[in-house]
Enzyme design. Sequence first.
Site, PDB file in Angstrom:
ATOM      1  N   GLY A  67       0.822  -1.201   0.000  1.00 13.84           N
ATOM      2  CA  GLY A  67       0.000   0.000   0.000  1.00 13.84           C
ATOM      3  C   GLY A  67       0.853   1.245   0.000  1.00 13.84           C
ATOM      4  O   GLY A  67       2.033   1.187   0.339  1.00 13.84           O
ATOM      5  N   GLY A  99       1.970   5.781   4.365  1.00 14.28           N
ATOM      6  CA  GLY A  99       1.037   6.426   5.288  1.00 14.28           C
ATOM      7  C   GLY A  99      -0.315   5.769   5.406  1.00 14.28           C
ATOM      8  O   GLY A  99      -1.204   6.278   6.064  1.00 14.28           O
ATOM      9  N   THR A 100      -0.475   4.608   4.766  1.00 17.45           N
ATOM     10  CA  THR A 100      -1.787   3.972   4.840  1.00 17.45           C
ATOM     11  C   THR A 100      -1.931   3.098   6.080  1.00 17.45           C
ATOM     12  O   THR A 100      -2.943   2.435   6.249  1.00 17.45           O
ATOM     13  CB  THR A 100      -2.072   3.130   3.580  1.00 17.45           C
ATOM     14  N   GLY A 101      -0.918   3.061   6.915  1.00 19.19           N
ATOM     15  CA  GLY A 101      -1.073   2.362   8.184  1.00 19.19           C
ATOM     16  C   GLY A 101      -0.469   0.971   8.205  1.00 19.19           C
ATOM     17  O   GLY A 101      -0.818   0.154   9.054  1.00 19.19           O
ATOM     18  N   LYS A 102       0.488   0.698   7.326  1.00 17.39           N
ATOM     19  CA  LYS A 102       1.081  -0.642   7.281  1.00 17.39           C
ATOM     20  C   LYS A 102       1.856  -0.941   8.564  1.00 17.39           C
ATOM     21  O   LYS A 102       1.711  -2.014   9.158  1.00 17.39           O
ATOM     22  CB  LYS A 102       1.992  -0.778   6.053  1.00 17.39           C
ATOM     23  N   THR A 103       2.651   0.017   8.988  1.00 15.72           N
ATOM     24  CA  THR A 103       3.417  -0.175  10.222  1.00 15.72           C
ATOM     25  C   THR A 103       2.478  -0.352  11.406  1.00 15.72           C
ATOM     26  O   THR A 103       2.675  -1.217  12.262  1.00 15.72           O
ATOM     27  CB  THR A 103       4.325   1.040  10.477  1.00 15.72           C
ATOM     28  N   HIS A 153      -4.648  35.508 -13.225  1.00 20.19           N
ATOM     29  CA  HIS A 153      -4.183  34.132 -13.412  1.00 20.19           C
ATOM     30  C   HIS A 153      -5.127  33.146 -12.709  1.00 20.19           C
ATOM     31  O   HIS A 153      -5.624  32.201 -13.316  1.00 20.19           O
ATOM     32  CB  HIS A 153      -2.754  34.018 -12.878  1.00 20.19           C
ATOM     33  N   GLU A 154      -5.384  33.409 -11.437  1.00 21.12           N
ATOM     34  CA  GLU A 154      -6.247  32.489 -10.682  1.00 21.12           C
ATOM     35  C   GLU A 154      -7.674  32.518 -11.220  1.00 21.12           C
ATOM     36  O   GLU A 154      -8.330  31.483 -11.309  1.00 21.12           O
ATOM     37  CB  GLU A 154      -6.226  32.824  -9.182  1.00 21.12           C
ATOM     38  N   ASP A 204       1.968  25.028 -13.082  1.00 23.02           N
ATOM     39  CA  ASP A 204       0.805  24.603 -13.874  1.00 23.02           C
ATOM     40  C   ASP A 204       1.270  23.833 -15.103  1.00 23.02           C
ATOM     41  O   ASP A 204       0.705  22.808 -15.471  1.00 23.02           O
ATOM     42  CB  ASP A 204       0.013  25.817 -14.392  1.00 23.02           C
TER      43      ASP A 204
HETATM   44  P1  ADP Z   1       2.869   3.222   6.589  1.00 17.14           P
HETATM   45  O1  ADP Z   1       3.659   2.249   7.381  1.00 17.14           O
HETATM   46  O2  ADP Z   1       1.850   2.582   5.713  1.00 17.14           O
HETATM   47  O3  ADP Z   1       3.670   4.246   5.857  1.00 17.14           O
HETATM   48  P2  ADP Z   1       2.081   4.104   9.173  1.00 17.14           P
HETATM   49  O4  ADP Z   1       1.564   2.864   9.752  1.00 17.14           O
HETATM   50  O5  ADP Z   1       3.446   4.513   9.561  1.00 17.14           O
HETATM   51  O6  ADP Z   1       1.988   4.071   7.602  1.00 17.14           O
HETATM   52  O7  ADP Z   1       1.053   5.266   9.477  1.00 17.14           O
HETATM   53  C1  ADP Z   1       1.455   6.498   9.941  1.00 17.14           C
HETATM   54  C2  ADP Z   1       0.451   7.047  10.905  1.00 17.14           C
HETATM   55  O8  ADP Z   1      -0.764   7.361  10.225  1.00 17.14           O
HETATM   56  C3  ADP Z   1       0.049   6.090  11.972  1.00 17.14           C
HETATM   57  O9  ADP Z   1       0.923   6.135  13.049  1.00 17.14           O
HETATM   58  C4  ADP Z   1      -1.334   6.575  12.355  1.00 17.14           C
HETATM   59  O10 ADP Z   1      -1.251   7.640  13.257  1.00 17.14           O
HETATM   60  C5  ADP Z   1      -1.871   7.121  11.055  1.00 17.14           C
HETATM   61  N1  ADP Z   1      -2.753   6.161  10.390  1.00 17.14           N
HETATM   62  C6  ADP Z   1      -2.547   5.591   9.187  1.00 17.14           C
HETATM   63  N2  ADP Z   1      -3.586   4.788   8.857  1.00 17.14           N
HETATM   64  C7  ADP Z   1      -4.449   4.846   9.886  1.00 17.14           C
HETATM   65  C8  ADP Z   1      -5.712   4.225  10.146  1.00 17.14           C
HETATM   66  N3  ADP Z   1      -6.285   3.394   9.273  1.00 17.14           N
HETATM   67  N4  ADP Z   1      -6.315   4.517  11.311  1.00 17.14           N
HETATM   68  C9  ADP Z   1      -5.759   5.351  12.189  1.00 17.14           C
HETATM   69  N5  ADP Z   1      -4.579   5.944  12.009  1.00 17.14           N
HETATM   70  C10 ADP Z   1      -3.920   5.722  10.869  1.00 17.14           C
HETATM   71 ZN    ZN Z   2      -1.693  28.673 -11.915  1.00 17.31          ZN
END
Ligand code: ADP
Ligand code: ZN
Length: 620
Positions: A208, A211-215, A430-431, A508
């Site tokens: 994934g 930042g999707t919460g794998k760790t 522009h905007e 842009d």
């Molecule tokens: P990854 O390992 O996928 O890069 P992390 O597990 O390090 O992501 O996630 C980073 C932080 O984001 C976590 O410590 C948590 O605070 C937040 N986070 C990510 N996914 C979730 C989730 N599904 N629910 C709650 N917090 C989440």
């Molecule tokens: Zn622009």
Amino acid sequence: MAIKVPTINKKPGDIIRLTLFWAIIIFAILIGIAFLSPKNNLKEVSISEVISQANAGKISKIVVQGNDVTITPKGSKVATEKSTKQAETSIQQQGLKTDAPVEVSILPPSTTGDTIWSLASIIIPVVLIAAFFMYMMRQAQGQNNQAMGFGKSKAKLYGLDKEKAVFEDIAGNDSAKQDLKEVVDFLKHPKKYESLGAKIPRGVLLVGSPGTGKTLLARAVAGEANVPFFSISGSEFVEMFVGVGASRVRDLFAKAKKNAPSIIFIDEIDAVGRRRGSGMGGGHDEREQTLNQILVEMDGFETGANVIVLAATNRADVLDPALLRPGRFDRRTEISLPERRDREAILKVHFKNKPVDATVDIDSLAAKTAGSSGADLANIANEAAIVAAGRNAKKISNADLTEAFEKIAIGPEHKTKIMSDKDKEMTAYHEAGHAIVGHLLPDSDPVHKVTIIPRGGTGGVTWFLPPEDKKFTSIIEFKDVLARALGGRVAEKIIYGKDRVTTGASSDLRHATGIARDMVMEQGMGTKLRDQVFHEDNGGIMFDRMAHDRPYSDETAKEIDIEVAALITEAASRAEIVIENNRAGLDKLSKALLEKETIDEKEVLEILKDTILPKEAKLY
Ligand code: ADP
Ligand code: ZN
């Protein structure tokens, strides 16, 4: 008074602190000795006085040590006065009569005081220099991931302490949690599976985006099963000394086995686990050895060694097939970016312990944050608290939330940056150009906000938000996105003339060209080159390849360039048609922007209500 002796915690700062501490202690002791030495209690008198008194028979003993003179008067048992004689002359040369009734003893020059000082002047710099070097070494080690720790893995141990995570901390990710609950069960009740002859899986790959919460998921598996958690990142294996990665892997697995049942978590496994053998002889020995060691360790688990390896990556496609074979990472769990409902749940998790007032609307924030990862959302929640604290509030308000979101989505506002009136006007046009094109083209997302306050690196921002999450994008939608992206430059051109356009459009243009190339090369969305992709697989590391080999001909490369240019030209001309036909709307919007600086969705709709989409700009 209790003095706290600093202890070493392996942090570079601690080493230097400890050394300084001891240096100061030693220094203080030396000074103490020097001052407490008996000479310091003596009364200072001038040397001529000493000599005349001695000649007059009032002194029983004079001790000369270097240039220091101590005097014992008649009738006293100990020395009570001191003096300093001139260097290089004896006291006789200074006037003491040879027949004076006094005992003169000459000692070799002082030892204690001088020795102490010379000792100090050697020891202290040496200690400081040593501290400095130790500090530098520590730093270098930190950078090279403890290269000096050689084979010791830096694996951290979690799981049994208070950092323990549980599935409840993770919002959404339901299917991943479902998959991993099984793993928890394997860890808790291995016998149950073994008695039925089932093989417990060795490795689970969590796939994934960042930042999707794998760790977090991996930690929760350890937390739920109540087993220790050893984590290490693939990038930490990439070492400066050949052979270190492999021994580190050995050490990590040994530790995990000793603490079994346990979890090993390898983050960013793609850093070591990329496909092997794509390079010319041995370019990546280190990486390959590390990878081989991982494979060996995973094969070498005896049945009953209850260690499960979880690994995270966002590039499962580049992994070496050997890693994915049965008995290794043969299970795989996909973790996608959270959908709206999940975003709401994640936000709720992260606002759980933060005081919010009644205005806070988590639902609408969830709606606005399509494409954000769990980590992004956690970040927004934290930033909102910081914003609220910054204005000394007791509770977080919805305005704090909005500010935090915008800060994270496009960077902080720079209200203090002064723009000249000319630049301001240009930015407003522009905007307004972006906004009007995006507003009128039917397949663009609606305008959410327009501002001419500089944010992040930009002059202003026009912000489009999709009303709902969408997974797929059509050619028609891409074309509208391209046109609105070019709307800024086109408006500048219409207002100021074609050679007076500015660098304000640089991002842009980069954005638009990127989309056009992606359409043609990766999505099969060209005109002539339809339904074919021209994917350059750079699965190996940069220097893995002798030459840049692309799987298509030079003619095709040329054709790709032509197609990309055609998409951009078409988009620019549609933007131009839209703006030319709505000059009144453009003027009105830019005037409003100059006045108010920021205009939201509702006001934009109101200001642009008389605009129309010319049929030449329509695609269908
Ligand atoms: P990854 O390992 O996928 O890069 P992390 O597990 O390090 O992501 O996630 C980073 C932080 O984001 C976590 O410590 C948590 O605070 C937040 N986070 C990510 N996914 C979730 C989730 N599904 N629910 C709650 N917090 C989440
Ligand atoms: Zn622009």
